[in-house]
Scaffold this active site. Structure first.
Site, mmCIF file in Angstrom:
data_model
loop_
_atom_site.group_PDB
_atom_site.id
_atom_site.type_symbol
_atom_site.label_atom_id
_atom_site.label_comp_id
_atom_site.label_asym_id
_atom_site.label_seq_id
_atom_site.Cartn_x
_atom_site.Cartn_y
_atom_site.Cartn_z
ATOM 1 N N HIS A 149 -22.319 3.399 -32.923
ATOM 2 C CA HIS A 149 -20.881 3.591 -33.121
ATOM 3 C C HIS A 149 -20.589 3.316 -34.589
ATOM 4 O O HIS A 149 -21.058 2.326 -35.152
ATOM 5 C CB HIS A 149 -20.064 2.636 -32.236
ATOM 6 C CG HIS A 149 -18.625 2.600 -32.663
ATOM 7 N ND1 HIS A 149 -17.852 3.740 -32.710
ATOM 8 C CD2 HIS A 149 -17.842 1.597 -33.126
ATOM 9 C CE1 HIS A 149 -16.651 3.434 -33.162
ATOM 10 N NE2 HIS A 149 -16.620 2.138 -33.419
ATOM 11 N N GLU A 197 -8.332 6.572 -27.080
ATOM 12 C CA GLU A 197 -7.427 5.433 -27.209
ATOM 13 C C GLU A 197 -6.200 5.860 -28.016
ATOM 14 O O GLU A 197 -5.473 5.021 -28.543
ATOM 15 C CB GLU A 197 -8.123 4.214 -27.811
ATOM 16 C CG GLU A 197 -8.862 4.453 -29.105
ATOM 17 C CD GLU A 197 -9.497 3.192 -29.646
ATOM 18 O OE1 GLU A 197 -8.774 2.205 -29.851
ATOM 19 O OE2 GLU A 197 -10.725 3.206 -29.872
ATOM 20 N N SER A 250 -14.236 -8.588 -36.301
ATOM 21 C CA SER A 250 -14.709 -7.412 -35.547
ATOM 22 C C SER A 250 -16.155 -7.066 -35.913
ATOM 23 O O SER A 250 -16.928 -6.624 -35.063
ATOM 24 C CB SER A 250 -13.788 -6.209 -35.761
ATOM 25 O OG SER A 250 -13.936 -5.652 -37.054
ATOM 26 N N CYS A 278 -13.402 2.282 -28.358
ATOM 27 C CA CYS A 278 -14.276 3.388 -28.794
ATOM 28 C C CYS A 278 -15.366 3.741 -27.791
ATOM 29 O O CYS A 278 -16.080 4.713 -27.999
ATOM 30 C CB CYS A 278 -14.957 3.029 -30.109
ATOM 31 S SG CYS A 278 -13.801 2.780 -31.444
ATOM 32 N N SER A 315 -14.072 -2.115 -29.163
ATOM 33 C CA SER A 315 -13.443 -3.418 -29.401
ATOM 34 C C SER A 315 -12.781 -3.922 -28.132
ATOM 35 O O SER A 315 -12.392 -3.161 -27.258
ATOM 36 C CB SER A 315 -12.401 -3.296 -30.514
ATOM 37 O OG SER A 315 -13.041 -3.247 -31.760
HETATM 38 P P1 HMG Z 1 -12.483 -5.344 -46.895
HETATM 39 O O1 HMG Z 1 -12.063 -6.745 -46.829
HETATM 40 O O2 HMG Z 1 -11.586 -4.422 -47.627
HETATM 41 O O3 HMG Z 1 -13.876 -5.145 -47.583
HETATM 42 O O4 HMG Z 1 -12.666 -4.859 -45.399
HETATM 43 P P2 HMG Z 1 -14.957 -6.206 -48.128
HETATM 44 O O5 HMG Z 1 -14.372 -6.981 -49.222
HETATM 45 O O6 HMG Z 1 -15.581 -6.948 -46.975
HETATM 46 O O7 HMG Z 1 -15.993 -5.179 -48.744
HETATM 47 C C1 HMG Z 1 -16.659 -4.281 -47.925
HETATM 48 C C2 HMG Z 1 -18.068 -4.105 -48.526
HETATM 49 O O8 HMG Z 1 -17.929 -3.469 -49.803
HETATM 50 C C3 HMG Z 1 -18.789 -5.417 -48.790
HETATM 51 O O9 HMG Z 1 -20.141 -5.183 -48.506
HETATM 52 C C4 HMG Z 1 -18.602 -5.639 -50.278
HETATM 53 O O10 HMG Z 1 -19.608 -6.427 -50.880
HETATM 54 C C5 HMG Z 1 -18.652 -4.218 -50.776
HETATM 55 P P3 HMG Z 1 -20.985 -6.245 -47.629
HETATM 56 O O11 HMG Z 1 -20.943 -7.516 -48.369
HETATM 57 O O12 HMG Z 1 -20.261 -6.339 -46.291
HETATM 58 O O13 HMG Z 1 -22.332 -5.624 -47.511
HETATM 59 N N1 HMG Z 1 -17.993 -4.004 -52.079
HETATM 60 C C6 HMG Z 1 -18.488 -3.201 -53.036
HETATM 61 N N2 HMG Z 1 -19.602 -2.457 -53.086
HETATM 62 C C7 HMG Z 1 -19.821 -1.722 -54.230
HETATM 63 N N3 HMG Z 1 -18.980 -1.730 -55.291
HETATM 64 C C8 HMG Z 1 -17.850 -2.461 -55.276
HETATM 65 C C9 HMG Z 1 -17.565 -3.243 -54.098
HETATM 66 N N4 HMG Z 1 -16.557 -4.065 -53.748
HETATM 67 C C10 HMG Z 1 -16.833 -4.522 -52.503
HETATM 68 N N5 HMG Z 1 -17.029 -2.446 -56.313
HETATM 69 C C11 HMG Z 1 -13.421 -4.072 -43.329
HETATM 70 C C12 HMG Z 1 -13.768 -4.247 -44.787
HETATM 71 C C13 HMG Z 1 -14.533 -3.349 -42.611
HETATM 72 C C14 HMG Z 1 -13.214 -5.443 -42.658
HETATM 73 C C15 HMG Z 1 -12.101 -3.250 -43.240
HETATM 74 O O14 HMG Z 1 -12.325 -1.940 -43.693
HETATM 75 C C16 HMG Z 1 -11.515 -3.170 -41.843
HETATM 76 O O15 HMG Z 1 -10.772 -4.047 -41.417
HETATM 77 N N6 HMG Z 1 -11.821 -2.083 -41.101
HETATM 78 C C17 HMG Z 1 -11.339 -1.870 -39.743
HETATM 79 C C18 HMG Z 1 -12.101 -2.670 -38.707
HETATM 80 C C19 HMG Z 1 -13.506 -2.179 -38.511
HETATM 81 O O16 HMG Z 1 -13.856 -1.087 -38.900
HETATM 82 N N7 HMG Z 1 -14.343 -2.992 -37.815
HETATM 83 C C20 HMG Z 1 -15.697 -2.605 -37.499
HETATM 84 C C21 HMG Z 1 -16.258 -3.293 -36.253
HETATM 85 S S1 HMG Z 1 -15.153 -3.116 -34.856
HETATM 86 C C22 HMG Z 1 -15.439 -1.481 -34.314
HETATM 87 O O17 HMG Z 1 -16.350 -0.841 -34.730
HETATM 88 C C23 HMG Z 1 -14.483 -0.925 -33.332
HETATM 89 C C24 HMG Z 1 -13.466 0.060 -33.884
HETATM 90 O O18 HMG Z 1 -14.077 1.314 -34.128
HETATM 91 C C25 HMG Z 1 -12.292 0.223 -32.926
HETATM 92 C C26 HMG Z 1 -12.543 0.520 -31.461
HETATM 93 O O19 HMG Z 1 -13.487 0.100 -30.839
HETATM 94 O O20 HMG Z 1 -11.634 1.149 -30.891
HETATM 95 C C27 HMG Z 1 -12.884 -0.414 -35.200
#
Ligand code: HMG
Length: 409
Positions: free
Chosen positions: A233, A79, A201, A111, A309
């Site tokens: 993935h 992609e 996502s 992906c 996605s």
């Molecule tokens: P965010 O808002 O920065 O993070 O975004 P958060 O606040 O949700 O925190 C993440 C985790 O860290 C949470 O854990 C927190 O509790 C923890 P959870 O509650 O989910 O178990 N946390 C901590 N842990 C330890 N110590 C601390 C601490 N603070 C927080 N101090 C998000 C996270 C994944 C949304 C962001 O990184 C993002 O937007 N990523 C890109 C999108 C993505 O990866 N999506 C995945 C599914 S879609 C997919 O897989 C397809 C893709 O590969 C593309 C394709 O297909 O082409 C993306």
């Protein structure tokens, strides 16, 4: 007749950013990256590395002891395409000097096009067992400086040879699919960074896993308890663990938490220190699982969940073959990962913001990569790829100004 992987190898950029540095720069607790999303280091491509060079380097290794004359199809899943018309597979075909009587094509569905490429390869080999298919998955994951997705960025490629003489993995024909039109992550043609609704996502990924698994079972696929290991993935490694717990819960699995963790953990090793590589991410997980020196995987059944996605998911399985270790390039993979340079934060920003000029002027890329193939520049709107040591000559032959362009220009 068995059909599956005769060989598999990978490539990653020669440098990356330690997420401790990113955490410091963004004022975030590193524990959020390390424990919260399960990432420690992210690959950052140099200006002379792109999806073509990464795929070509991975394919050089994957084809090392394969009969190249029998490769009659090259499928390039990405992609992060470098041209709207010409398939990246053709550049790789030339760089690897593959037979001219060959079909070359590029595929896209976020992906998971690499998984469709694998399924198409299986069907091709089933029709003609003498035919070998080179499947390439190669991507650069970009979300933008300072974005929520930034710590999940990465890049990499996996090359797989699918044939009727598999040495590594026998692939089962049963596949469960699920497709739904959603906007969780996408990249319009005018952008080079993805747009993403991060939290949404995650939800769609899990729902798609459930649906694809349901279809897999309905199509006659194996029950959960038949699998020894799982590869998911991996946009970030915590996602794979969460997905596995979700699937185990759905199936009322009697496994302990430690057993479930052990079914997934070996596949996380490379992604944790490399980041998301979109189409290659699931298969980097497979390479890490296979390379694990502490596991004997012979005759072990592995389950795969591929997510793209937009969205599409697929669940399928395969069995690791006796003697599989002899067909792996595990030592090369470890060396690739260990030898990477750790970038200063400013260097990361410079690499990240570096762009190939979009006004069509001739351009020579700075010489950075230590990989075998490099993106040498652009001349008369044509991308120039070359063997690293010969690239200066090629670029000069093509009339490209060879003075390295400064990073960030
Ligand atoms: P965010 O808002 O920065 O993070 O975004 P958060 O606040 O949700 O925190 C993440 C985790 O860290 C949470 O854990 C927190 O509790 C923890 P959870 O509650 O989910 O178990 N946390 C901590 N842990 C330890 N110590 C601390 C601490 N603070 C927080 N101090 C998000 C996270 C994944 C949304 C962001 O990184 C993002 O937007 N990523 C890109 C999108 C993505 O990866 N999506 C995945 C599914 S879609 C997919 O897989 C397809 C893709 O590969 C593309 C394709 O297909 O082409 C993306």
């Amino acid at each position: 007749m068995y059909i599956g992987l005769e060989s598999i190898s990978m490539d990653v950029p020669g440098q990356g950013l330690d997420l401790r540095r990113l955490a410091r720069a963004r004022g975030v607790d590193f524990a959020k990256y390390q424990a919260g999303i399960g990432q420690e280091f992210m690959a950052v491509p140099a200006p002379d590395e792109d999806v073509v060079t990464l795929a070509a380097n991975a394919a050089e290794r994957a084809l090392r002891d394969v009969d190249r004359a029998a490769v009659r199809t090259v499928i390039f899943a990405t992609e992060s395409g470098v041209d709207q018309s010409k398939a990246a597979a053709i550049y790789v075909h030339r760089l690897l000097d593959l037979p001219a009587n060959c079909r070359t094509v590029e595929m896209k569905q976020a992906c998971c096009s690499s998984t469709s490429a694998l399924q198409f390869a299986l069907a091709t080999v089933a029709m003609d067992p003498a035919h070998k298919v080179l499947v390439l998955a190669s991507d650069v994951a970009r979300y933008g400086l300072g974005s929520a997705g930034e710590p999940t960025q990465g890049a990499g490629a996996v090359a797989m040879v699918v044939s009727a003489r598999p040495r590594i993995l026998r692939l089962d024909p049963v596949v469960g699919y699920h497709t739904r039109d959603v906007m969780d992550f996408w990249r319009p043609n005018y952008r080079d960074e993805a747009l993403v609704d991060g939290k949404y996502s995650l939800k769609v990924y899990m729902e798609t896993l459930e649906k694809a698994w349901g279809d897999y079972r309905a199509q006659g696929g194996h029950p959960f308890g038949d699998f020894d290991h799982f590869c998911y993935h991996m946009p970030f490694t915590r996602m794979a663990l969460k997905a596995h717990l979700t699937l185990a819960r759905l199936e009322n699995a009697s496994h302990t938490a430690a057993e479930l963790q052990a079914q997934v953990e070996p596949s996380l090793a490379y992604n944790r220190i490399n980041g998301n590589a979109y189409t290659a991410s699931l298969y980097l997980g497979l390479v890490a699982l296979l390379d694990n020196p502490g596991l004997d995987l012979e005759e072990r059944r592995v389950g795969f969940f591929s997510y793209g996605s937009g969205c599409m998911g697929a669940f399928f399985g395969g069995t690791v073959l006796p003697g599989y270790r002899r067909a792996l390039a595990s030592a090369d993979h470890r060396r690739l990962l260990q030898d990477r340079r750790s970038l200063e934060f400013g260097e990361y920003e410079a690499y990240y913001t570096h762009r190939v000029p979009e006004d069509g002027r001739d351009y020579a890329t700075p010489r950075v990569t230590r990989g075998a193939h490099r993106f040498a520049g652009v001349s008369q709107h044509q991308r120039l790829y070359a063997l690293s040591r010969a690239s200066a000559v090629l670029a000069a032959d093509a009339g490209v100004v060879c003075a390295a362009a400064p990073l960030g220009s």
